[in-house]
Scaffold this active site. Structure first.
Site, PDB file in Angstrom:
ATOM      1  N   HIS A  81      22.408 -29.544  42.504  1.00 48.99           N
ATOM      2  CA  HIS A  81      22.755 -29.336  41.099  1.00 48.99           C
ATOM      3  C   HIS A  81      21.531 -29.617  40.237  1.00 48.99           C
ATOM      4  CE1 HIS A  81      25.048 -29.258  37.405  1.00 48.99           C
ATOM      5  NE2 HIS A  81      24.473 -30.415  37.057  1.00 48.99           N
TER       6      HIS A  81
ATOM      7  N   GLY B 258      21.872  11.197  40.555  1.00 47.17           N
ATOM      8  CA  GLY B 258      22.298  10.262  41.596  1.00 47.17           C
ATOM      9  C   GLY B 258      22.324   8.847  41.039  1.00 47.17           C
TER      10      GLY B 258
END
Ligand code: NAD
Length: 475
Positions: free
Chosen positions: A451, A188
């Site tokens: 930033h 899976g």
């Protein structure tokens, strides 16, 4: 203890315990029943998420990622360490400590909120009656005006390869390994397969993931899934698609897995196998005959959008009902039901549920994929931005991945955001808020993002939706 309550919640995972705490906060006399038992026989609240899922897996993902980064990246920073070693027992002890603290926290929260916390098994008998079989002591019949079913889910077992707790294990077993398996087969390639495959691969296992579907991460946006597949391959995960596993045989050399793919029958021998092929709703023994509570064809308790079962005053929340099997989805359903019982207005917005896969880099999304949006007939515009051009990601030595924003061409409303990259699971939160407030891409363009931060990649993706990204060439 009096045996009559306003609300009885059966199950104390993230859906049930949250429902119980909120019901008590709402002034309702509440009991919460749970029969979770750990490998060592101790009982604990918190269900799969806290005891055997979300929390322990994140602890191991962090440990293994640090080990990997110490080996692979420290030298780039100029840090010399000598040989880096891993002590699996210490790693597991740290994980167990985190689980214990958090499950103990629920016991404390129950106490603080006056939730009657009962350890044992609940069975709904009908007419507001719940049979309670405690771990110790006499069985008793409790009564409540409202009953909330929150019994969660259990891993699927594949025919012919039952879990043996040692060599063929479910996700819980794979969190308990006391040594790094040499060769690990993961059946899976879904969320659990990737997260647990990553843990043991970083610690040194040779990991092969066998996934039945031809498409990698079929539920994710195709562009993001492709990038993920490329990155995981580079990390050394051997992901074989279209591989349907049929059989496991114990041989002298280990466990021989037989699977079929496009080329026919194939074989793979490994030391341990993790079966991660999905989970099923868990209702074994929960409902007495004739309660009127119905299950659908896949075994989920049938509910409407407000988690009402159709039987008056019986509700069901979390993995045991339709929708994604995600702790945060269950918790919100728990809050909604507790508020509705108290007579408040409440709802869950099923269109805005974030998904996170805690690999490195993380993958996170909310809303529609580009494919889903187009299939729904929407005219959409797409903006992407690469973390390769994000200063913070560069500084973190994690400048890989992409933010992809999809907005409607009609009114600019954001319909989906998909991120693969550092801290994607944290970054997606901004987009969940944005979508809850029906933001447009332009709204995000006009919001100041600090930033240098990773969140600037979201800002730039929003700008890119209108071909106005500043730090990328707009095509
Ligand atoms: P999943 O549905 O995500 O993936 C299972 C995969 O197994 C599928 O891709 C399926 O195609 C494949 N498969 C099924 N039978 C197979 C076979 N015989 N051979 C090969 N492949 C086969 O299920 P999961 O990873 O087991 O997770 C279970 C649930 O728990 C999911 O709903 C998941 O979302 C949830 N979960 C979420 C998180 C998270 O939010 N980070 C973490 C763990 C689990």
């Amino acid at each position: 203890m009096s045996d009559s309550f306003d609300v009885i919640v059966i199950g104390a995972g993230p859906a049930g315990y949250v429902a119980a705490i909120r019901a008590a906060q709402n002034g309702l006399k509440t009991a919460c029943l749970d029969n979770w038992k750990n490998y060592d026989g101790t009982m604990a609240f918190g269900g799969t998420c806290l005891n055997a899922g979300c929390i322990p897996s994140k602890a191991l993902l962090e440990s293994s990622e640090l080990f990997h980064r110490a080996n692979a990246e420290f030298a780039v920073h100029g840090i010399g360490t000598g040989e880096v070693t891993i002590d699996i027992a210490a790693m597991q002890k740290r994980k167990a400590g985190i689980v214990k603290q958090l499950t103990g926290g629920i016991t404390a929260l129950f106490k603080a909120n006056k939730v009657h916390a009962l350890q044992g098994t609940g069975r709904y008998l009908g007419d507001g009656k719940v049979e309670f079989t405690p771990e110790q002591g006499e069985q008793e019949i409790l009564a409540a005006d409202h009953v909330v079913l929150a019994t969660g889910s259990q891993p699927f077992e594949l025919p012919g390869m039952p879990f043996d707790g040692e060599n063929i294990v479910d996700s819980w077993g794979a969190l308990e390994f006391d040594a790094v398996p040499g060769r690990l087969g993961v059946i899976g390639g879904g969320v659990i397969g990737l997260e647990l495959g990553s843990v043991w691969s970083r610690l040194g296992s040779e990991v092969t993931i066998l996934e039945a579907m031809d498409d990698f991460l079929f539920m994710a946006d195709r562009q993001i899934a492709k990038e993920a597949q490329r990155l995981f391959k580079r990390q050394g995960l051997d992901i074989r698609l279209g591989a349907m596993v049929q059989q496991a045989d114990r041989t002298e050399d280990g466990i021989a897995l037989t699977y079929t793919d496009g080329k026919g029958e194939q074989s793979l021998t490994v030391d341990k196998v993790v079966v991660a092929v999905g989970r099923r709703p868990y209702t074994d023994g929960l409902l007495a005959e004739g309660t009127g509570v119905e299950l659908d064809e896949r075994g989920f308790i049938k509910v409407d959008d407000e988690c009402r079962t159709g039987v008056a005053n019986v509700w069901a929340v979390g993995d045991v009902v339709r929708g994604p099997m995600l702790a945060h989805k269950g918790s919100e359903e728990g809050v909604m039901v507790a508020d509705l019982i108290a007579g408040d207005v409440s709802e869950v917005n099923y269109d805005v549920i974030p998904s996170v896969i805690y690999t490195a880099p993380e993958i996170a999304w909310v809303g529609k994929t580009e494919e889903e949006a187009r299939e729904a007939g929407m005219d959409v515009k797409v903006g992407t931005f690469s973390f390769a051009a994000n200063g913070r990601a560069k500084g973190m030595e994690q400048a890989v991945g992409t933010v992809k924003m999809i907005a409607s061409r009609d009114d600019d409303e954001i319909v989906g955001v998909h991120i693969i990259g550092p801290m994607a699971g944290e970054l997606i939160g901004e987009m969940v808020v944005a979508m809850e407030f029906s933001s447009s891409a332009e709204d995000i363009q006009r919001i100041i993002h600090a930033h240098p931060t990773l969140s600037e990649a979201i800002h730039e993706a929003a700008l890119a939706v209108d071909k106005r990204a500043i730090h990328a060439i707009n095509k």
